[in-house]
Design a protein around this motif. Structure first.
Motif, PDB file in Angstrom:
ATOM      1  N   ASN A  34      42.238  42.372  32.828  1.00  0.00           N
ATOM      2  CA  ASN A  34      42.697  43.750  32.671  1.00  0.00           C
ATOM      3  C   ASN A  34      42.164  44.640  33.790  1.00  0.00           C
ATOM      4  OD1 ASN A  34      44.181  43.259  30.370  1.00  0.00           O
ATOM      5  ND2 ASN A  34      42.587  43.929  28.950  1.00  0.00           N
ATOM      6  N   THR A  35      40.908  44.418  34.163  1.00  0.00           N
ATOM      7  CA  THR A  35      40.303  45.190  35.249  1.00  0.00           C
ATOM      8  C   THR A  35      41.019  44.907  36.558  1.00  0.00           C
ATOM      9  OG1 THR A  35      38.141  45.134  34.133  1.00  0.00           O
ATOM     10  CG2 THR A  35      38.163  45.656  36.489  1.00  0.00           C
ATOM     11  N   TRP A  36      41.278  43.625  36.827  1.00  0.00           N
ATOM     12  CA  TRP A  36      41.928  43.249  38.081  1.00  0.00           C
ATOM     13  C   TRP A  36      43.374  43.738  38.129  1.00  0.00           C
ATOM     14  CZ3 TRP A  36      45.824  39.674  39.633  1.00  0.00           C
ATOM     15  CH2 TRP A  36      45.841  39.390  41.009  1.00  0.00           C
ATOM     16  N   ALA A  88      33.248  46.491  33.046  1.00  0.00           N
ATOM     17  CA  ALA A  88      33.171  45.758  34.314  1.00  0.00           C
ATOM     18  C   ALA A  88      32.377  46.575  35.319  1.00  0.00           C
ATOM     19  CB  ALA A  88      34.572  45.473  34.849  1.00  0.00           C
ATOM     20  N   SER A  94      43.511  47.302  39.002  1.00  0.00           N
ATOM     21  CA  SER A  94      43.164  47.566  40.399  1.00  0.00           C
ATOM     22  C   SER A  94      44.345  47.346  41.341  1.00  0.00           C
ATOM     23  CB  SER A  94      41.988  46.674  40.829  1.00  0.00           C
ATOM     24  OG  SER A  94      42.395  45.323  41.020  1.00  0.00           O
ATOM     25  N   ARG A 102      28.552  42.858  30.666  1.00  0.00           N
ATOM     26  CA  ARG A 102      29.639  43.312  31.522  1.00  0.00           C
ATOM     27  C   ARG A 102      30.097  42.189  32.453  1.00  0.00           C
ATOM     28  NH1 ARG A 102      27.457  48.340  34.693  1.00  0.00           N
ATOM     29  NH2 ARG A 102      25.630  46.941  34.770  1.00  0.00           N
ATOM     30  N   ASN A 152      36.123  52.616  32.854  1.00  0.00           N
ATOM     31  CA  ASN A 152      35.942  51.196  32.535  1.00  0.00           C
ATOM     32  C   ASN A 152      34.446  50.883  32.527  1.00  0.00           C
ATOM     33  OD1 ASN A 152      35.801  48.385  32.493  1.00  0.00           O
ATOM     34  ND2 ASN A 152      37.607  48.123  33.777  1.00  0.00           N
ATOM     35  N   THR A 202      38.788  40.838  29.834  1.00  0.00           N
ATOM     36  CA  THR A 202      38.212  42.009  30.506  1.00  0.00           C
ATOM     37  C   THR A 202      38.395  41.922  32.016  1.00  0.00           C
ATOM     38  OG1 THR A 202      36.560  42.344  28.762  1.00  0.00           O
ATOM     39  CG2 THR A 202      36.073  43.287  30.939  1.00  0.00           C
ATOM     40  N   LEU A 261      36.929  52.036  38.748  1.00  0.00           N
ATOM     41  CA  LEU A 261      36.280  51.807  37.457  1.00  0.00           C
ATOM     42  C   LEU A 261      35.843  53.131  36.833  1.00  0.00           C
ATOM     43  CD1 LEU A 261      34.000  48.701  38.209  1.00  0.00           C
ATOM     44  CD2 LEU A 261      36.230  48.725  37.085  1.00  0.00           C
ATOM     45  N   THR A 271      38.850  55.358  35.570  1.00  0.00           N
ATOM     46  CA  THR A 271      39.522  54.772  34.407  1.00  0.00           C
ATOM     47  C   THR A 271      38.546  54.574  33.246  1.00  0.00           C
ATOM     48  OG1 THR A 271      39.173  52.536  35.335  1.00  0.00           O
ATOM     49  CG2 THR A 271      41.302  53.597  35.754  1.00  0.00           C
TER      50      THR A 271
END
Length: 432
Positions: free
Chosen positions: A258-260, A211, A263, A286, A208, A255, A203, A206
């Motif tokens: 996209n985060t997952w 999250a 990863s 968040r 981010n 969100t 996180l 990137t």
């Protein structure tokens, strides 16, 4: 140290005795009541406790390895277990922090647990420095029981393979070894802490900010205790509450997705149990990711092929779906893609037209039905699904169904906000 070794040995002997008694009772029940093999196994596993409950969950979540009747039966094998009195939890805390006064670490610990599962119990607490935390505490004797049970399971597997050479699970020894690897990792909270740190690092690099995951307090964590920042918010299982907290519920899952997805390529492992209960909408907007005890590892080529597969599914291009299944390297046989495409069309046409309100539930049984149907199609064509692909596909089904509820008029895979493959800074060293 000698006392601990003696105590562990005593627990081991006692555990083998308990296992023998439960097995004998199961034999009597089979002789008198004649239950189905699947039901008898589930009830026996529940009587045997933590290790076998975890094994039951493994069976329930792995339709690519086990017969349908067993997968369906073990959907009822829940991990929620009776709460232990706080005195037992306090014993573990004092043992792990031997030589340190608990009052020097925690200003307070809530004696009523937030959750209690087969392996651990979770309590809210406050550090002496003022931070709100949760303490995940391994239940007493769990590790000894786990190793004893796994040794018994390994021994039983060898006997079964000799007694029934044509047993359906031809690679039972390999399956047991995989179960052992995963379960041993789950009772090692240092491993879970590393998973969280890896995700938090991803996180950060990137940038981010949408999250987060709990901060781990390593100085107050051990193999049997995990002390983490407490995240305050609402679970994504309560969709009506989520709608009250945000004007655009679909953005919450976009969100999270996209985060997952990011990863999958940027982390050493991916969260392999990301049902809605492990996603939170925090008070500050968040998305919070919690519970990194169960993770998977992904071959990048599988992910690339999976995206192409899902893209073909979105376009209802079944011949292209069939081609991408082959590109995933799940078979070494010559496949008639036309027949495979026809089978996939019969399967997914019904799935895509189903009422999402009926498909999505807190129990993942519906998703397992879809997975088992897909596995059935694969078996007819000599295709074997890798376990991590099954986890991956199941997770995407979760996301898809959640989005159909939160944003029924949003085409999830056509949404411009969704980034299944993300452009990474070339200065960032990928794991691959």
């Amino acid at each position: 140290m000698k006392n601990n070794i003696w105590l562990d040995g005593l627990r081991s002997v006692r555990r083998m005795g308990e296992t023998a008694v439960v097995a004998a009772k199961a034999g009597i029940k089979y002789a008198i009541e004649k239950p189905s093999n699947a039901r008898l196994m589930r009830e026996t596993f529940e009587d045997l406790g933590s290790t076998y409950i975890k094994l039951g969950q493994f069976i329930a979540s792995t339709p690519s390895l086990f017969p349908r009747e067993f997968v369906e039966e073990f959907q009822g094998c829940l991990d929620q277990t009776p709460k232990l009195p706080f005195s037992y939890i306090q014993e573990v805390l004092e043992s792990e922090f031997a030589g340190r006064d608990l009052g020097d670490i925690f200003a307070s610990i809530d004696e009523i647990p937030l959750a209690s599962a087969s392996i651990a119990q979770v309590h809210a607490a406050t550090l002496v420095t003022g931070e709100d935390v949760v303490i995940k505490v391994q239940k007493p004797g769990v590790e000894t029981i786990l190793y004893t049970d796994l040794n018994v399971l390994h021994w039983s597997t060898k006997l079964l393979e000799k007694a029934v050479p044509k047993v359906k699970f031809a690679s039972l020894a390999d399956i047991v070894e995989e179960i052992k690897t995963r379960m041993v990792r789950e009772v090692d909270f240092i491993e879970e802490a590393k998973n969280i740190d890896d995700f938090v690092n991803y996180l950060n690099i990137t940038h981010n900010k949408a999250a987060t995951a709990p901060k781990v307090y390593h100085q107050y964590s051990t193999r049997r205790i995990l002390t983490m920042q407490r995240l305050h918010g609402v679970s994504l299982t309560d969709f009506e509450v989520v709608k009250k907290f945000t004007k655009d519920p679909s953005q919450v899952l976009i969100t999270a997705m996209n985060t997952w997805f990011g990863s999958l390529m940027m982390c050493e492992s991916f969260h392999a149990d990301l049902h809605a209960g492990n996603l939170m909408l925090l008070d500050d907007g968040r998305v919070g990711f919690i519970d990194f005890g169960i993770v998977g590892q992904l071959n990048p080529e599988v992910w690339t092929a999976s995206i192409a597969f899902m893209d073909a599914l979105q376009k209802t291009d079944f011949p292209l779906m069939a081609e991408n299944m082959l590109k995933m390297g799940m078979t070494d046989q010559k496949i008639d893609t036309k027949i495979l495409a026809q089978d996939l069309e019969r399967l997914f046409t019904g799935v895509l037209s189903a009422d999402p309100q009926q498909i999505l539930s807190s129990n993942p049984a519906d998703l397992n039905d879809i997975m088992m149907d897909m596995v059935g199609v694969g078996e007819r064509h000599g295709i074997r699904f890798p376990r991590d692909f099954a986890l991956l596909f199941k997770q995407m089904l979760y996301f898809d169904r959640f989005m159909r509820i939160l944003a029924p008029y949003t085409d999830i895979y056509a949404d411009q906000r969704l980034q299944m493959i993300q452009t990474m800074d070339p200065n960032i060293l990928l794991k691959h």
